[in-house]
Design a protein around this motif. Structure first.
Motif, PDB file in Angstrom:
ATOM      1  N   GLY A  80     -27.797  17.309 -43.123  1.00  0.00           N
ATOM      2  CA  GLY A  80     -29.750  16.203 -42.992  1.00  0.00           C
ATOM      3  C   GLY A  80     -29.692  15.298 -41.947  1.00  0.00           C
ATOM      4  N   ASN A  90     -30.369   6.793 -46.756  1.00  0.00           N
ATOM      5  CA  ASN A  90     -30.637   7.914 -47.279  1.00  0.00           C
ATOM      6  C   ASN A  90     -30.026   8.919 -47.283  1.00  0.00           C
ATOM      7  OD1 ASN A  90     -32.717   6.628 -49.625  1.00  0.00           O
ATOM      8  ND2 ASN A  90     -34.427   6.855 -48.345  1.00  0.00           N
ATOM      9  N   PRO A 125     -30.659  12.790 -46.657  1.00  0.00           N
ATOM     10  CA  PRO A 125     -31.829  13.466 -47.462  1.00  0.00           C
ATOM     11  C   PRO A 125     -31.242  14.936 -48.259  1.00  0.00           C
ATOM     12  CG  PRO A 125     -33.339  13.112 -45.778  1.00  0.00           C
ATOM     13  CD  PRO A 125     -31.140  12.788 -45.460  1.00  0.00           C
ATOM     14  N   GLN A 155     -31.154  14.973 -52.426  1.00  0.00           N
ATOM     15  CA  GLN A 155     -31.406  13.905 -51.361  1.00  0.00           C
ATOM     16  C   GLN A 155     -30.366  12.742 -52.581  1.00  0.00           C
ATOM     17  OE1 GLN A 155     -35.257  11.041 -50.573  1.00  0.00           O
ATOM     18  NE2 GLN A 155     -35.000  12.295 -52.194  1.00  0.00           N
ATOM     19  N   GLN A 171     -25.573  11.217 -55.640  1.00  0.00           N
ATOM     20  CA  GLN A 171     -27.060  11.978 -55.563  1.00  0.00           C
ATOM     21  C   GLN A 171     -27.968  11.815 -56.162  1.00  0.00           C
ATOM     22  OE1 GLN A 171     -25.235  15.822 -56.606  1.00  0.00           O
ATOM     23  NE2 GLN A 171     -25.612  16.836 -54.393  1.00  0.00           N
ATOM     24  N   ALA A 231     -33.095   7.630 -53.615  1.00  0.00           N
ATOM     25  CA  ALA A 231     -33.354   7.010 -52.347  1.00  0.00           C
ATOM     26  C   ALA A 231     -34.011   5.263 -52.681  1.00  0.00           C
ATOM     27  CB  ALA A 231     -34.910   8.095 -52.038  1.00  0.00           C
ATOM     28  N   THR A 249     -34.810   9.837 -57.968  1.00  0.00           N
ATOM     29  CA  THR A 249     -35.658  10.328 -57.266  1.00  0.00           C
ATOM     30  C   THR A 249     -35.856  11.904 -58.081  1.00  0.00           C
ATOM     31  OG1 THR A 249     -34.026  12.060 -56.937  1.00  0.00           O
ATOM     32  CG2 THR A 249     -35.080  10.765 -55.534  1.00  0.00           C
TER      33      THR A 249
END
Length: 299
Positions: free
Chosen positions: A101, A118, A120, A135, A151, A154, A169
């Motif tokens: 990532g 963060n 991704p 993400q 998971q 963000a 997210t």
């Protein structure tokens, strides 16, 4: 207190109209250069390059940002520097999982001992490849010890007491859009906006008073009390807002707008301005490059 304002700023507001105290640290995306971290001195209007890196976040007397620590562009190092001149830059974390990532947008706790960032792509536990995942956020000690990963979240941020918050997210079951608070072990996220935020939230920043979080939602800037969980829109723009921060004394805000539908080469070469707004008025600082976030307005 910032009142709601519709900001139709024009080039008539020039650098001489800027606030005169502090400086702004931000990322510069020049199509012709590597990504760099810049500092704008509000007293003089001068801009200097502080370091090669991206996604700076100022916390007290230090700045944490992302640099590259290997031969591959996805080898991400979480790097800590002195905010006064970026001296004593020391890579603290080079996460081997980052090759699946791209670590970005790190934040630091007020005491400087914990970093959240963060990622991704946090790999699924049953995935055969590390590039298969969702993400999320990772939490490290200052020395690089992994403390937690989640998971579906963000744009983390810490409050004045070190409590961790992050935006959901909506990518995994059980974690919808909205703002969540984690417990003291950076676990057990609990949604605190009472379902009022039904879309992506980003650029979360703690208000200097410590009692609220600012963030971007639906292209506008909102402020939400940490006690009530009620979001209040405090600024909007004709062009969607990308990044924001509060003035060090809470008397104003700074933001960058960008239109994803107008990402022409000509626009990228001409850059985007920094916008300032408070109850006393507004100002715009034109730039010849694209400023990126997070934005950091420091004393």
């Amino acid at each position: 207190m910032i009142t709601l304002a519709f900001l139709a700023l024009t080039a008539s507001a020039q650098a001489q109209d800027l606030p005169q105290e502090g400086s702004i640290i931000f990322e510069a995306n020049d199509p012709m250069e590597a990504v760099q971290i810049m500092r704008l001195d509000l007293a003089t209007g001068d801009i200097v390059v502080e370091a090669d890196g991206e996604n700076p976040f100022a916390a007290g007397d230090e700045v944490v940002f992302i640099s590259r620590c290997g031969e591959f562009s996805l080898d991400a190092a979480i790097t800590i520097a002195d905010a006064d001149g970026f001296t004593s830059t020391v890579p603290d974390v080079c996460d081997p999982d980052a090759t699946g990532g791209r670590l970005n947008a790190p934040v630091m706790s007020p005491d400087g001992q914990v970093i959240a960032v963060n990622d991704p792509v946090i790999p699924d536990k049953d995935a055969l490849l590390s590039s298969i995942g969702t993400q999320g956020i990772r939490v490290y000690s200052r020395g690089g010890e992994p403390l937690a990963e989640h998971q579906g979240f963000a744009y983390p941020v810490f409050d004045a007491g070190g409590t961790l918050y992050a935006a959901g997210t909506g990518e995994i079951e059980g974690v919808s859009h909205g703002i969540y608070r984690f417990d003291g072990g950076y676990a057990n996220p609990e949604r605190i906006d009472d379902g009022r935020l039904n879309g992506p939230v980003w650029s979360m920043r703690l208000h200097p008073d410590g009692d609220a979080i600012g963030f971007v939602f639906n292209g506008a800037i909102f402020r939400m009390s940490l006690e009530t969980g009620v979001p209040e829109r405090i600024a909007r723009s004709a062009v969607p807002i990308a990044w924001m921060d509060f003035a060090p004394d809470g008397s104003g805000i700074i933001y960058v707008s960008s239109d994803p539908l107008d990402e022409s080469i000509a626009q990228k070469l001409s850059g985007y301005p920094l916008h300032f707004v408070s109850d006393d008025g507004s100002a715009m600082y034109p730039l010849s490059f694209i400023p990126g976030g997070p934005l950091n307005w420091i004393k």
